[in-house]
Design an enzyme around this catalytic site. Structure first.
Site, PDB file in Angstrom:
ATOM      1  N   SER A   9       0.849  -1.193   0.000  1.00  0.00           N
ATOM      2  CA  SER A   9       0.000   0.000   0.000  1.00  0.00           C
ATOM      3  C   SER A   9       0.880   1.236   0.000  1.00  0.00           C
ATOM      4  O   SER A   9       1.674   1.439   0.930  1.00  0.00           O
ATOM      5  CB  SER A   9      -0.875   0.007   1.252  1.00  0.00           C
ATOM      6  N   HIS A  34      -1.201  -1.284  -4.302  1.00  0.00           N
ATOM      7  CA  HIS A  34      -2.464  -0.954  -3.628  1.00  0.00           C
ATOM      8  C   HIS A  34      -2.509   0.561  -3.403  1.00  0.00           C
ATOM      9  O   HIS A  34      -1.603   1.141  -2.806  1.00  0.00           O
ATOM     10  CB  HIS A  34      -2.547  -1.720  -2.306  1.00  0.00           C
ATOM     11  N   ASP A  36      -4.602   3.671  -1.988  1.00  0.00           N
ATOM     12  CA  ASP A  36      -5.658   4.018  -1.025  1.00  0.00           C
ATOM     13  C   ASP A  36      -6.180   5.432  -1.256  1.00  0.00           C
ATOM     14  O   ASP A  36      -5.429   6.406  -1.140  1.00  0.00           O
ATOM     15  CB  ASP A  36      -5.115   3.900   0.400  1.00  0.00           C
ATOM     16  N   MET A  38      -8.757   8.294   0.010  1.00  0.00           N
ATOM     17  CA  MET A  38      -9.551   8.705   1.185  1.00  0.00           C
ATOM     18  C   MET A  38     -10.032  10.141   0.994  1.00  0.00           C
ATOM     19  O   MET A  38      -9.316  10.972   0.434  1.00  0.00           O
ATOM     20  CB  MET A  38      -8.690   8.622   2.436  1.00  0.00           C
ATOM     21  N   HIS A  68      -8.333   1.277  -3.991  1.00  0.00           N
ATOM     22  CA  HIS A  68      -9.241   1.035  -2.863  1.00  0.00           C
ATOM     23  C   HIS A  68      -9.909   2.370  -2.519  1.00  0.00           C
ATOM     24  O   HIS A  68      -9.278   3.251  -1.949  1.00  0.00           O
ATOM     25  CB  HIS A  68      -8.412   0.478  -1.696  1.00  0.00           C
ATOM     26  N   MET A  70     -12.025   4.715  -0.473  1.00  0.00           N
ATOM     27  CA  MET A  70     -12.636   4.962   0.838  1.00  0.00           C
ATOM     28  C   MET A  70     -13.260   6.342   0.750  1.00  0.00           C
ATOM     29  O   MET A  70     -12.819   7.303   1.402  1.00  0.00           O
ATOM     30  CB  MET A  70     -11.579   4.870   1.944  1.00  0.00           C
ATOM     31  N   MET A 139     -11.353  -5.737   5.317  1.00  0.00           N
ATOM     32  CA  MET A 139     -10.510  -4.875   6.149  1.00  0.00           C
ATOM     33  C   MET A 139     -10.217  -5.601   7.464  1.00  0.00           C
ATOM     34  O   MET A 139     -11.124  -6.102   8.129  1.00  0.00           O
ATOM     35  CB  MET A 139     -11.233  -3.556   6.467  1.00  0.00           C
ATOM     36  N   ASP A 177      -6.629  -6.475   4.103  1.00  0.00           N
ATOM     37  CA  ASP A 177      -5.954  -5.170   4.172  1.00  0.00           C
ATOM     38  C   ASP A 177      -5.945  -4.655   5.606  1.00  0.00           C
ATOM     39  O   ASP A 177      -7.005  -4.411   6.182  1.00  0.00           O
ATOM     40  CB  ASP A 177      -6.732  -4.206   3.249  1.00  0.00           C
TER      41      ASP A 177
HETATM   42  C1  DX5 Z   1      -6.169   1.539   5.634  1.00  0.00           C
HETATM   43  C2  DX5 Z   1      -5.713   1.241   4.225  1.00  0.00           C
HETATM   44  C3  DX5 Z   1      -4.650   0.226   4.146  1.00  0.00           C
HETATM   45  C4  DX5 Z   1      -3.369   0.609   4.848  1.00  0.00           C
HETATM   46  C5  DX5 Z   1      -2.599  -0.623   5.164  1.00  0.00           C
HETATM   47  O1  DX5 Z   1      -7.323   2.300   5.584  1.00  0.00           O
HETATM   48  O2  DX5 Z   1      -6.797   0.785   3.429  1.00  0.00           O
HETATM   49  O3  DX5 Z   1      -4.389  -0.143   2.804  1.00  0.00           O
HETATM   50  O4  DX5 Z   1      -2.569   1.463   4.126  1.00  0.00           O
HETATM   51  O5  DX5 Z   1      -1.473  -0.253   5.883  1.00  0.00           O
HETATM   52  P1  DX5 Z   1      -0.805  -1.216   6.946  1.00  0.00           P
HETATM   53  O6  DX5 Z   1      -0.328  -2.414   6.192  1.00  0.00           O
HETATM   54  O7  DX5 Z   1       0.273  -0.393   7.520  1.00  0.00           O
HETATM   55  O8  DX5 Z   1      -1.883  -1.591   7.939  1.00  0.00           O
HETATM   56 ZN    ZN Z   2      -6.395  -0.182   1.460  1.00  0.00          ZN
END
Ligand code: DX5
Ligand code: ZN
Length: 221
Positions: A9, A34, A36, A38, A68, A70, A139, A177
């Site tokens: 990620s 990956h 992310d 947000m 991903h 969010m 998750m 994840d």
């Molecule tokens: C959290 C993200 C994850 C996160 C994982 O909301 O969706 O992808 O970056 O990071 P680690 O592996 O550090 O938990």
């Molecule tokens: Zn993620």
């Protein structure tokens, strides 16, 4: 069973050097990136959007990008991510008014589609849309931040998701994840996952290659 994939990620990467960081984890053996997204609305943090995905493509990165989302709502950004080079797009069912429609939209734009379930979100809706789902993402932390601790109760849920996938759409991937590292990846794999997101465990390591090799060794053991 799908071949196991390790998906670093980039949330834990050095954003000032993102292109180099992505190339470094690919060189180190990552299978997929990956990504992310947000929005400071669905989750209490704000990250990156289609422009950054496009920038990675323009930088010459050809590896699969697993976006991903969010964010809420999801539909209006899907075409932009597809145009920016996303391969996979996953979203949380509670962030879409019309889950079936959002899944179809992702596929209509040429991407693989997936649903993401928070630790306390039931898997129920999967039964009704399984034929439109290329990936189920569970998750194992509450979404919003990297570096959190793996929630142990997720392991039973991975088993439950594996049973549902085997019954309804055996080709779909099962990604997990949050808080994954060499110490717990085997337990996650044994429960039925085939795709492993790792942010801090990879980007927080001095040697990305060693971090990925340590996880791969656990998967092969
Ligand atoms: C959290 C993200 C994850 C996160 C994982 O909301 O969706 O992808 O970056 O990071 P680690 O592996 O550090 O938990
Ligand atoms: Zn993620």
């Amino acid at each position: 069973m799908n071949k196991p994939w390790i998906a670093p990620s980039i949330l834990s990467a050095d954003f000032a050097r993102l292109g180099d960081e992505v190339n470094a984890v690919l060189q180190a053996g990552a299978d997929v990136i990956h990504f992310d997204v947000m929005d400071n609305h669905y989750v209490p943090n704000l990250t990156i959007g289609p422009l950054v995905c496009q920038a990675l493509r323009d930088h010459g990165i050809t590896a699969p990008i697993d976006v991903h989302l969010m964010i809420k709502p999801v539909d209006r950004i899907i075409p932009d991510f597809a145009a920016a080079g996303a391969d996979w797009i996953t979203f949380h069912p509670e962030a879409s008014e019309h889950v079936d429609r959002s899944l179809s939209l992702i596929r209509e734009h040429g991407c693989k589609a997936g649903l993401v379930f928070n630790p306390a979100t039931p898997l129920d809706c999967l039964r009704y849309v399984a034929d439109k789902v290329d990936m189920v993402l569970l998750m194992s932390v509450n979404p919003g931040f990297g570096g959190q601790k793996f929630i142990p109760g997720t392991v039973d849920k991975i088993r439950e998701a594996r049973r549902l996938i085997d019954e309804l759409n055996p080709g779909a991937r099962l990604e997990v994840d949050g808080g994954i590292k060499a110490e717990n990846i085997r337990q996650v794999a044994e429960a039925g996952a085939d795709t492993f997101v790792a942010g801090s465990a990879v980007f927080g390591a001095d040697d990305y290659g060693q971090a990925i090799a340590d996880m791969r060794k656990e998967l092969e053991a």
